[in-house]
Every structure is written in structure tokens, then in C-alpha cells.
Design an enzyme around this catalytic site. Structure first.
Site, PDB file in Angstrom:
ATOM      1  N   LYS A   1      -3.952   3.173   2.684  1.00  0.00           N
ATOM      2  CA  LYS A   1      -5.121   2.386   2.269  1.00  0.00           C
ATOM      3  C   LYS A   1      -6.287   3.304   1.913  1.00  0.00           C
ATOM      4  O   LYS A   1      -7.006   3.064   0.941  1.00  0.00           O
ATOM      5  CB  LYS A   1      -5.503   1.402   3.382  1.00  0.00           C
ATOM      6  CG  LYS A   1      -4.449   0.304   3.549  1.00  0.00           C
ATOM      7  CD  LYS A   1      -4.620  -0.461   4.840  1.00  0.00           C
ATOM      8  CE  LYS A   1      -3.641  -1.612   4.947  1.00  0.00           C
ATOM      9  NZ  LYS A   1      -3.569  -2.195   6.285  1.00  0.00           N
TER      10      LYS A   1
ATOM     11  N   LYS B   1       0.807  -1.228   0.000  1.00  0.00           N
ATOM     12  CA  LYS B   1       0.000   0.000   0.000  1.00  0.00           C
ATOM     13  C   LYS B   1       0.834   1.269   0.000  1.00  0.00           C
ATOM     14  O   LYS B   1       0.456   2.269  -0.596  1.00  0.00           O
ATOM     15  CB  LYS B   1      -0.991   0.008   1.171  1.00  0.00           C
ATOM     16  CG  LYS B   1      -0.403  -0.311   2.536  1.00  0.00           C
ATOM     17  CD  LYS B   1      -0.515  -1.768   2.869  1.00  0.00           C
ATOM     18  CE  LYS B   1       0.551  -2.188   3.833  1.00  0.00           C
ATOM     19  NZ  LYS B   1       0.199  -3.256   4.708  1.00  0.00           N
TER      20      LYS B   1
END
Ligand code: HSE
Length: 412
Positions: A196, A97
Site C-alpha cells: 500500500k 495491492k
């Protein structure tokens, strides 16, 4: 028609080993790992040593390998690997991420230019298929809010400290269980959740946020009296990643929240993640599942590999260059801020004070604060202060209406 997939794997840590085992147990998939590149080629491994080397070229120059699975923690090294893989016409599956939140546009363009797929379901929510759902299922339903627990480590710490364990013990256990990042600051200070959130904003609203512009504040400064306050008020503290769209404005930030028992995240404990999606027609829906750990994360990688058999690629259909979407700071938060020192607390520029408490061990103020003023402090490094957003504590400056963050999901 199903394609034969030959995989080059980078990284054989918690998720990498999980993927190897999960692949071996999945009969339906026509995929085999040909080679695994790791940092330390001398380390004893649980599988045949012939798989391993520390030579990236063994994967990147191998024409038979058509899929690169990147599962390493070093996002700089991952950047080089992913760029080379995409440029040489290999599909890439990644769980990184940090890498993706920093270089999304570039990597997406590179994948497109080389006619390959770049998939990263495992990078958000572990086992929860949130990216593919946002991308495919909600393609015609206008999304308004995406809100949730997207970091397993902090949720595990908050759960265990709530049961009486110390913060440090809970964090070490999260590390032993393979939930935490190599540098757990990324978890506890909310960076991991922020990365995220950047990906969620992209797939929910078609908006590419600059990760540096998204505020992230974690749970490192949480004190025992904050947890006691929560307990006494029948609230829990959860680290939430919140994103909402109001016309062309986007609010997006990561911060601890006090949540009541009716909140969808109240009973989401340990390494579980939960994401609520609000859309115009489908209304409110909850995604729940394990957000970290070997098999759960490997299951999302497996799903991406499986999708490659059918040439699946994200289409980013919500991205609309004509729209003037932008992150706004033009809103206020209702927060609780505590400190041991009265002077430290007085440095917080509340716009409106609703409650003040002075005690022997600590003090706190509850009130509304302009988000622009929140940004004046480096909260992750303010060791005497702890801030948490209160239920339904987000309001646009221009409007009186509170943006509901206290999202109930009642299945009665
Ligand atoms: N460190 C991450 C977490 C791993 O705790 O959620 C999964 O992305």
C-alpha cells in the site's frame, strides 16, 4: 454522458459479495454484474448459481462486458486476468495491492496502450478515498509526507491485544471478520502495508518504488513486555507506513511505532485506517475510515466503477521522468529493541545508546541506529527481537533535524 457498465467479476469472497450487495442497493449507478468467475464452481453461493463459473473466458471473451472487477486473493492469477482484460480493451478495477505494487508500471502502460482505465482505490485504506485525493486534489500542492495506519488486520490485533486478548485469538477474529489476507503473514509481517505504501508513494510523489527495496517489519515478534512498556509510558504501538520526501530523496518504510496520545493515530482502533498527508499549502490533513471488511472495501470498488461511467482514469501527473527521485537509506532511526537474551540484543549495532534495561524476563536498549544497519537483519524472522520506532525517531544522517513522525492532529 453516463456509460452503461457491464461487469465481469472475478472473486466472490468477502469483498466480492459485499460489492454485489452494495451494487444492488445503489440506484444511481448504471452498472450490472453479468458473470462471476470463482475458483470453486461447486461451492454453494448466496445468489443465483447461473451467475457463476470457473471459466475466465466467459468474462474475458465476452464483448458486452466492458469492466472487469478483480477481487481475488491469488496475485499471480490476478496478474494474468488483469493483463488479458486490459489487452482486450476492458476497464479494470482491482483491490489487489500485492499485484499492483509488483507490476504497477507494466499495468499502467498496458491500460494506456489500450485506452482503458485501471483503477484501484480499494487497494489502499479500504473505504478511505486516498488515491483519488492524492491524484486529483493535491495535484498542485507539493506533498512532503504521507504517514499512516494502512492495515486493518494488524490494527485490529494491536487493539485487541491491548484489551487483553491473545495475539492468535485476535488474528483468528480478524480472519473471521474478513479483514486478513488469505495468507495473514502478509498482514502481520507488514507486507500488505508495504504494498500500500508503494502505491501511496506513486500517487503522492510520482515515485515508482521497487517493492523489494521498501523495508517492511510487522508485529509478529511483539511480546507482552513490549506492550507493558508502551502502557507504562502512556504510549501505544501502531504499525505505520511512513513516506516522506526531502528534495530528491524518499524515505519509505513500514514498522511498528510507539506513539504518544497526541499522535493522530493514537485513537485509531480496530480495523480503522488513518492517513496523514502533509503538503506545502494545505499543511496537515487526516483521512480516517474503515480500512478493511466487506462493505467498506466494496464502497471503494463501487466508487471506481462509478467513476468509469465518466471515463475517469488516473493521469499520474506527478510522475516526472526528469526528477532523480530515489529511496534513501541514508538516515537513522531512534528505536527500542527488546529481547529475552542479552546476547541477541548485543547483536543489534546501535550507533548511540540512550537507555539500557536489564530485567529478569527480558532486556531492552533504546538508541539511534543507522537505517543501513537495520537492514542487515531479517527482523520479521528474528524471533527473540522486537523493534519499534520511537516518537520523532527519524533523522537524516547528514542533518541534525529530526523529521517529525509524531504528527499531531488536534481538533480542539
Ligand atoms: N488485509 C487487509 C487489511 C485488507 O487488513 O488491511 C484490506 O486491504
Amino acid at each position: 454522458m453516463k456509460k452503461q457498465l457491464t461487469i465481469g467479476l472475478f472473486g466472490f469472497g468477502c469483498v466480492g459479495t459485499g460489492l454485489y450487495e452494495v451494487l444492488n442497493k445503489t440506484a444511481l449507478l448504471q452498472a450490472k454484474i453479468k458473470h462471476i468467475v470463482i475458483k470453486d464452481a461447486t461451492k454453494k453461493r448466496s445468489i443465483d448459481a447461473a451467475y457463476f463459473s470457473n471459466d475466465a473466458d466467459r468474462i474475458l471473451n465476452d464483448e458486452e462486458i466492458n469492466v472487469v472487477v478483480e477481487l481475488i486473493s491469488d496475485s499471480e492469477a490476478a496478474y494474468t486476468i488483469v493483463k488479458r482484460a486490459l489487452s482486450s480493451g476492458k476497464h479494470v478495477v482491482s483491490a489487489n495491492k500485492k499485484l499492483i505494487a509488483h507490476h504497477l508500471e507494466e499495468l499502467v502502460s498496458l491500460a494506456k496502450a489500450n485506452n482503458v482505465s485501471f483503477l484501484y482505490e480499494a487497494s489502499v485504506g479500504g473505504s478511505i478515498p486516498i488515491i483519488r485525493n492524492l491524484e486529483e486534489y493535491y495535484n498542485n500542492d507539493s506533498l512532503s509526507t504521507i504517514n499512516g495506519i494502512v492495515n486493518g488486520t494488524t490494527n485490529y490485533i494491536l487493539t485487541k491485544t491491548g484489551e487483553g486478548l491473545s495475539f492468535d485469538t485476535a488474528l483468528s477474529t480478524a480472519q473471521e471478520l474478513g479483514f486478513a489476507e488469505a495468507d495473514p503473514t502478509s498482514d502481520v509481517d507488514g507486507f500488505d502495508a508495504k504494498y500500500k505504501l508503494v502505491l501511496l508513494l506513486k500517487h503522492a510523489f510520482g515515485y515508482t518504488a521497487n517493492q523489494a527495496d521498501v523495508w517492511n517489519y510487522g508485529i509478529r515478534q511483539l511480546k507482552t513486555w513490549d506492550a507493558t512498556y508502551a502502557r507504562e509510558k502512556s504510549l501505544k504501538i501502531k504499525l505505520l507506513a511512513f513516506g516522506t520526501r526531502i528534495n530528491d530523496q524518499i524515505i519509505g518504510f513500514v514498522a511498528p511505532h510507539f506513539i504518544p496520545a497526541t499522535h493522530f493515530a493514537y485513537n485509531v482502533e480496530n480495523e480503522f485506517n488513518a492517513v496523514v498527508v502533509e503538503a506545502l499549502f494545505s499543511d496537515r490533513q487526516l483521512f480516517l475510515g474503515k480500512g478493511a471488511g466487506s462493505y467498506p472495501t466494496a464502497s471503494a470498488v463501487l466508487s471506481d466503477i462509478s467513476a468509469l461511467q465518466f471515463d475517469y482514469a488516473y493521469e499520474y501527473r506527478k510522475t516526472n521522468e526528469e526528477e532523480q527521485l530515489h529511496l534513501t537509506t541514508d538516515f537513522k532511526l531512534k528505536v527500542y529493541v527488546s529481547a529475552t537474551s542479552k546476547e541477541a540484543l548485543e547483536t543489534v549495532p546501535f550507533a548511540e545508546t540512550l537507555e539500557v534495561y536489564h530485567g529478569a524476563t527480558h532486556h531492552f536498549i533504546i538508541g539511534w541506529i543507522a537505517f543501513k544497519d537495520v537492514l542487515q537483519k531479517d527482523w520479521n524472522n528474528e524471533s527473540d527481537l522486537f523493534l519499534a520506532v520511537l516518537p520523532d525517531g527519524v533523522k537524516l544522517n547528514t542533518e541534525e533535524a529530526i523529521l517529525a513522525t509524531n504528527q499531531e492532529v488536534v481538533f480542539a
